[in-house]
Design a protein around this motif. Structure first.
Motif, PDB file in Angstrom:
ATOM      1  N   SER A   1       0.824  -1.208   0.000  1.00 45.34           N
ATOM      2  CA  SER A   1       0.000   0.000   0.000  1.00 45.34           C
ATOM      3  C   SER A   1       0.855   1.254   0.000  1.00 45.34           C
ATOM      4  O   SER A   1       2.063   1.219   0.228  1.00 45.34           O
ATOM      5  CB  SER A   1      -0.948   0.001   1.203  1.00 45.34           C
ATOM      6  N   ILE A   2       0.188   2.379  -0.247  1.00 49.29           N
ATOM      7  CA  ILE A   2       0.834   3.694  -0.254  1.00 49.29           C
ATOM      8  C   ILE A   2      -0.115   4.689   0.412  1.00 49.29           C
ATOM      9  O   ILE A   2      -1.338   4.561   0.294  1.00 49.29           O
ATOM     10  CB  ILE A   2       1.175   4.142  -1.703  1.00 49.29           C
ATOM     11  N   ALA A   3       0.443   5.653   1.108  1.00 47.47           N
ATOM     12  CA  ALA A   3      -0.337   6.739   1.706  1.00 47.47           C
ATOM     13  C   ALA A   3       0.223   8.059   1.204  1.00 47.47           C
ATOM     14  O   ALA A   3       1.427   8.308   1.296  1.00 47.47           O
ATOM     15  CB  ALA A   3      -0.263   6.690   3.226  1.00 47.47           C
ATOM     16  N   LEU A   4      -0.663   8.909   0.651  1.00 50.03           N
ATOM     17  CA  LEU A   4      -0.276  10.229   0.170  1.00 50.03           C
ATOM     18  C   LEU A   4      -1.447  11.193   0.348  1.00 50.03           C
ATOM     19  O   LEU A   4      -2.614  10.779   0.321  1.00 50.03           O
ATOM     20  CB  LEU A   4       0.085  10.191  -1.318  1.00 50.03           C
ATOM     21  N   PRO A   5      -1.156  12.487   0.507  1.00 48.20           N
ATOM     22  CA  PRO A   5      -2.248  13.467   0.580  1.00 48.20           C
ATOM     23  C   PRO A   5      -3.041  13.483  -0.718  1.00 48.20           C
ATOM     24  O   PRO A   5      -2.494  13.261  -1.804  1.00 48.20           O
ATOM     25  CB  PRO A   5      -1.516  14.802   0.790  1.00 48.20           C
ATOM     26  N   VAL A   6      -4.332  13.791  -0.599  1.00 48.73           N
ATOM     27  CA  VAL A   6      -5.174  13.937  -1.778  1.00 48.73           C
ATOM     28  C   VAL A   6      -5.669  15.381  -1.831  1.00 48.73           C
ATOM     29  O   VAL A   6      -5.993  15.983  -0.801  1.00 48.73           O
ATOM     30  CB  VAL A   6      -6.355  12.940  -1.761  1.00 48.73           C
ATOM     31  N   CYS A   7      -5.704  15.929  -3.040  1.00 47.48           N
ATOM     32  CA  CYS A   7      -6.159  17.309  -3.235  1.00 47.48           C
ATOM     33  C   CYS A   7      -6.703  17.399  -4.658  1.00 47.48           C
ATOM     34  O   CYS A   7      -5.957  17.714  -5.593  1.00 47.48           O
ATOM     35  CB  CYS A   7      -5.014  18.289  -3.011  1.00 47.48           C
ATOM     36  N   ALA A   8      -7.962  17.099  -4.828  1.00 38.86           N
ATOM     37  CA  ALA A   8      -8.554  16.980  -6.155  1.00 38.86           C
ATOM     38  C   ALA A   8      -9.640  18.022  -6.366  1.00 38.86           C
ATOM     39  O   ALA A   8     -10.271  18.494  -5.418  1.00 38.86           O
ATOM     40  CB  ALA A   8      -9.137  15.584  -6.341  1.00 38.86           C
ATOM     41  N   GLY A   9      -9.847  18.374  -7.634  1.00 35.46           N
ATOM     42  CA  GLY A   9     -10.898  19.328  -7.969  1.00 35.46           C
ATOM     43  C   GLY A   9     -11.338  19.189  -9.403  1.00 35.46           C
ATOM     44  O   GLY A   9     -10.659  18.562 -10.230  1.00 35.46           O
ATOM     45  N   ARG A  10     -12.460  19.807  -9.715  1.00 37.64           N
ATOM     46  CA  ARG A  10     -13.009  19.736 -11.072  1.00 37.64           C
ATOM     47  C   ARG A  10     -12.113  20.426 -12.090  1.00 37.64           C
ATOM     48  O   ARG A  10     -12.054  20.036 -13.255  1.00 37.64           O
ATOM     49  CB  ARG A  10     -14.401  20.376 -11.100  1.00 37.64           C
ATOM     50  N   ASP A  11     -11.441  21.501 -11.658  1.00 34.51           N
ATOM     51  CA  ASP A  11     -10.576  22.269 -12.547  1.00 34.51           C
ATOM     52  C   ASP A  11      -9.428  22.842 -11.738  1.00 34.51           C
ATOM     53  O   ASP A  11      -9.343  22.637 -10.514  1.00 34.51           O
ATOM     54  CB  ASP A  11     -11.365  23.373 -13.246  1.00 34.51           C
TER      55      ASP A  11
ATOM     56  N   ALA B   1      -8.835  25.814 -10.776  1.00 38.87           N
ATOM     57  CA  ALA B   1      -9.242  26.762  -9.748  1.00 38.87           C
ATOM     58  C   ALA B   1      -9.660  26.039  -8.467  1.00 38.87           C
ATOM     59  O   ALA B   1      -9.305  26.464  -7.358  1.00 38.87           O
ATOM     60  CB  ALA B   1     -10.392  27.638 -10.256  1.00 38.87           C
ATOM     61  N   GLU B   2     -10.387  24.943  -8.609  1.00 33.51           N
ATOM     62  CA  GLU B   2     -10.813  24.203  -7.427  1.00 33.51           C
ATOM     63  C   GLU B   2      -9.628  23.492  -6.782  1.00 33.51           C
ATOM     64  O   GLU B   2      -9.544  23.404  -5.548  1.00 33.51           O
ATOM     65  CB  GLU B   2     -11.899  23.193  -7.792  1.00 33.51           C
ATOM     66  N   VAL B   3      -8.710  23.000  -7.581  1.00 34.52           N
ATOM     67  CA  VAL B   3      -7.496  22.395  -7.027  1.00 34.52           C
ATOM     68  C   VAL B   3      -6.725  23.441  -6.234  1.00 34.52           C
ATOM     69  O   VAL B   3      -6.251  23.170  -5.117  1.00 34.52           O
ATOM     70  CB  VAL B   3      -6.619  21.802  -8.147  1.00 34.52           C
ATOM     71  N   ALA B   4      -6.584  24.642  -6.786  1.00 37.88           N
ATOM     72  CA  ALA B   4      -5.856  25.714  -6.102  1.00 37.88           C
ATOM     73  C   ALA B   4      -6.535  26.086  -4.794  1.00 37.88           C
ATOM     74  O   ALA B   4      -5.862  26.336  -3.781  1.00 37.88           O
ATOM     75  CB  ALA B   4      -5.749  26.930  -7.014  1.00 37.88           C
ATOM     76  N   ARG B   5      -7.857  26.127  -4.795  1.00 44.51           N
ATOM     77  CA  ARG B   5      -8.582  26.467  -3.565  1.00 44.51           C
ATOM     78  C   ARG B   5      -8.362  25.416  -2.496  1.00 44.51           C
ATOM     79  O   ARG B   5      -8.100  25.747  -1.330  1.00 44.51           O
ATOM     80  CB  ARG B   5     -10.086  26.602  -3.865  1.00 44.51           C
TER      81      ARG B   5
ATOM     82  N   GLY C   1      -2.569  24.864   3.107  1.00 42.36           N
ATOM     83  CA  GLY C   1      -1.292  25.563   3.181  1.00 42.36           C
ATOM     84  C   GLY C   1      -0.294  25.196   2.110  1.00 42.36           C
ATOM     85  O   GLY C   1       0.919  25.271   2.340  1.00 42.36           O
ATOM     86  N   ARG C   2      -0.781  24.831   0.924  1.00 39.43           N
ATOM     87  CA  ARG C   2       0.119  24.432  -0.150  1.00 39.43           C
ATOM     88  C   ARG C   2      -0.257  25.119  -1.459  1.00 39.43           C
ATOM     89  O   ARG C   2      -1.403  25.527  -1.655  1.00 39.43           O
ATOM     90  CB  ARG C   2       0.093  22.906  -0.327  1.00 39.43           C
ATOM     91  N   THR C   3       0.709  25.223  -2.332  1.00 39.67           N
ATOM     92  CA  THR C   3       0.427  25.661  -3.689  1.00 39.67           C
ATOM     93  C   THR C   3      -0.033  24.453  -4.496  1.00 39.67           C
ATOM     94  O   THR C   3       0.235  23.301  -4.109  1.00 39.67           O
ATOM     95  CB  THR C   3       1.673  26.254  -4.353  1.00 39.67           C
ATOM     96  N   PRO C   4      -0.693  24.681  -5.621  1.00 39.69           N
ATOM     97  CA  PRO C   4      -1.074  23.539  -6.463  1.00 39.69           C
ATOM     98  C   PRO C   4       0.133  22.702  -6.887  1.00 39.69           C
ATOM     99  O   PRO C   4       0.051  21.476  -6.965  1.00 39.69           O
ATOM    100  CB  PRO C   4      -1.745  24.204  -7.670  1.00 39.69           C
ATOM    101  N   GLU C   5       1.260  23.377  -7.133  1.00 42.73           N
ATOM    102  CA  GLU C   5       2.466  22.663  -7.548  1.00 42.73           C
ATOM    103  C   GLU C   5       2.976  21.756  -6.430  1.00 42.73           C
ATOM    104  O   GLU C   5       3.388  20.613  -6.677  1.00 42.73           O
ATOM    105  CB  GLU C   5       3.544  23.664  -7.958  1.00 42.73           C
TER     106      GLU C   5
ATOM    107  N   GLY D   1       1.606  14.464  -3.725  1.00 45.83           N
ATOM    108  CA  GLY D   1       0.397  13.720  -3.415  1.00 45.83           C
ATOM    109  C   GLY D   1      -0.425  13.367  -4.631  1.00 45.83           C
ATOM    110  O   GLY D   1      -0.014  13.550  -5.783  1.00 45.83           O
ATOM    111  N   PHE D   2      -1.618  12.862  -4.361  1.00 45.58           N
ATOM    112  CA  PHE D   2      -2.601  12.580  -5.401  1.00 45.58           C
ATOM    113  C   PHE D   2      -3.401  13.864  -5.608  1.00 45.58           C
ATOM    114  O   PHE D   2      -4.418  14.092  -4.943  1.00 45.58           O
ATOM    115  CB  PHE D   2      -3.526  11.429  -4.974  1.00 45.58           C
ATOM    116  N   ALA D   3      -2.936  14.716  -6.509  1.00 47.93           N
ATOM    117  CA  ALA D   3      -3.525  16.045  -6.630  1.00 47.93           C
ATOM    118  C   ALA D   3      -3.756  16.406  -8.084  1.00 47.93           C
ATOM    119  O   ALA D   3      -3.060  15.930  -8.987  1.00 47.93           O
ATOM    120  CB  ALA D   3      -2.630  17.082  -5.964  1.00 47.93           C
ATOM    121  N   GLY D   4      -4.756  17.278  -8.271  1.00 41.59           N
ATOM    122  CA  GLY D   4      -5.075  17.759  -9.598  1.00 41.59           C
ATOM    123  C   GLY D   4      -6.507  17.444  -9.972  1.00 41.59           C
ATOM    124  O   GLY D   4      -7.354  17.157  -9.117  1.00 41.59           O
TER     125      GLY D   4
END
Length: 307
Positions: A228-238, A240-244, A250-254, A260-263
């Motif tokens: 298994s793997i554990a990573l932060p998740v930060c997902a959005g429709r677009d 702008a939502e990812v950035a929010r 406390g993170r930038t989209p980059e 993590g699992f982001a975007g």
């Protein structure tokens, strides 16, 4: 694939906050709800203060019905193994057999000082972890009516009735970490799952291979293990939502994408697929904004069906 929500309540969460996230995870169809086992926040005040992991899980055992429950991971420095075996077995009974135990050496020295918990050197912490795994699994495996004895350097049990027993015939045991020698050996000997927490794809692949090699050395079939793997998740429709959502933790989209699992859903699916290609079949999605229940639902609706 198996997907679980993973939380860090020492950063600031009441039981009611955790209960809402656990119920939301269950309602959305996730396979499990896990929490860290820490007593001190990292980089924040952590108000209103920490909640004890196994007290929390006992309550969630009654407030949920389906999701698996456990720690990622409990520290071997926090509890005597005999007491821990009783605690986990009791929560397993309360949940109807849904508990899993993640156990590690402990690493956060500041929380030990803050709460008066001894923090020995790393070698001794590994020694204690090894003995705790022996004791906890040994107590659970002892037949009813028999007794359990153990003599180690750090723990000694004499004539223990080894009660109560868990509901599950074998409570899953999770071992994780980046140790290159003792961690794989302990995993091969005692665990049902190896977790490469917060590792990049290449590092996770290398860690999985070390565990497989340790299994081969001990004659164990590595196919019995879950990786298994554990990573932060930060997902959005677009974007702008990812950035929010990234800003809310406390993170930038980059930064979110790098660690993590982001975007957008497609990006998250692609990142998860890369870990799957190196052997991961279980994914702990670390949710850091515990008030954003829409996030939990969004990932379940737009990411998981693609996997």
């Amino acid at each position: 694939m198996d997907f679980r929500i993973f939380t860090e309540p020492q950063q600031g969460a009441t039981y009611e906050t955790l209960r809402r996230v656990a119920v939301a995870a269950e309602d959305a169809g996730y396979d499990g709800f896990f929490r860290s086992d820490h007593y001190l926040a990292m980089g924040s005040e952590g108000l209103p203060g920490p909640t004890d992991a196994w007290t929390t899980l006992a309550a969630l055992a009654r407030d949920t019905r389906r999701v698996r429950l456990g720690t990622l991971v409990s520290s071997a420095t926090f509890r005597h193994p005999g007491v821990l075996a009783v605690q986990v077995a009791q929560v397993d009974e309360m949940s109807g057999g849904r508990v899993e135990l993640g156990l590690g050496t402990g690493w956060y020295e500041e929380e030990h000082r803050a709460y008066g918990i001894p923090f020995p050197p790393l070698r001794e912490r590994f020694d204690r972890l090894a003995e705790q795994l022996e004791v906890v699994t040994g107590m659970w495996a002892t037949p009813v009516g028999s007794t359990f004895d153990f003599t180690g350097e750090h723990y000694r049990l004499e004539g223990s009735p080894a009660l109560p027993k868990p509901v599950q015939e074998r409570v899953p045991v999770i071992v994780g970490g980046a140790g290159k020698r003792r961690t794989p050996a302990l995993t091969a000997r005692h665990a049902t799952e190896y977790n490469a927490a917060f590792a990049g794809v290449e590092d996770a692949a290398a860690a999985y291979e070390r565990v497989r090699a340790a299994c081969a050395e001990t004659g164990r079939d590595a196919g019995e293990l879950t990786f298994s793997i554990a990573l932060p998740v930060c997902a959005g429709r677009d974007d702008a939502e990812v950035a929010r959502r990234a800003a809310a933790i406390g993170r930038t989209p980059e930064q979110a994408r790098a660690g993590g699992f982001a975007g957008t859903p497609g990006e998250v699916v692609e990142k998860i697929s890369r870990y799957a290609q190196v052997g991961a079949t279980r994914f702990y999605l670390q949710v850091l904004d515990l008030d954003d229940l829409d996030h939990v639902a969004f990932v379940a609706e737009h990411v998981l069906p693609q996997l």
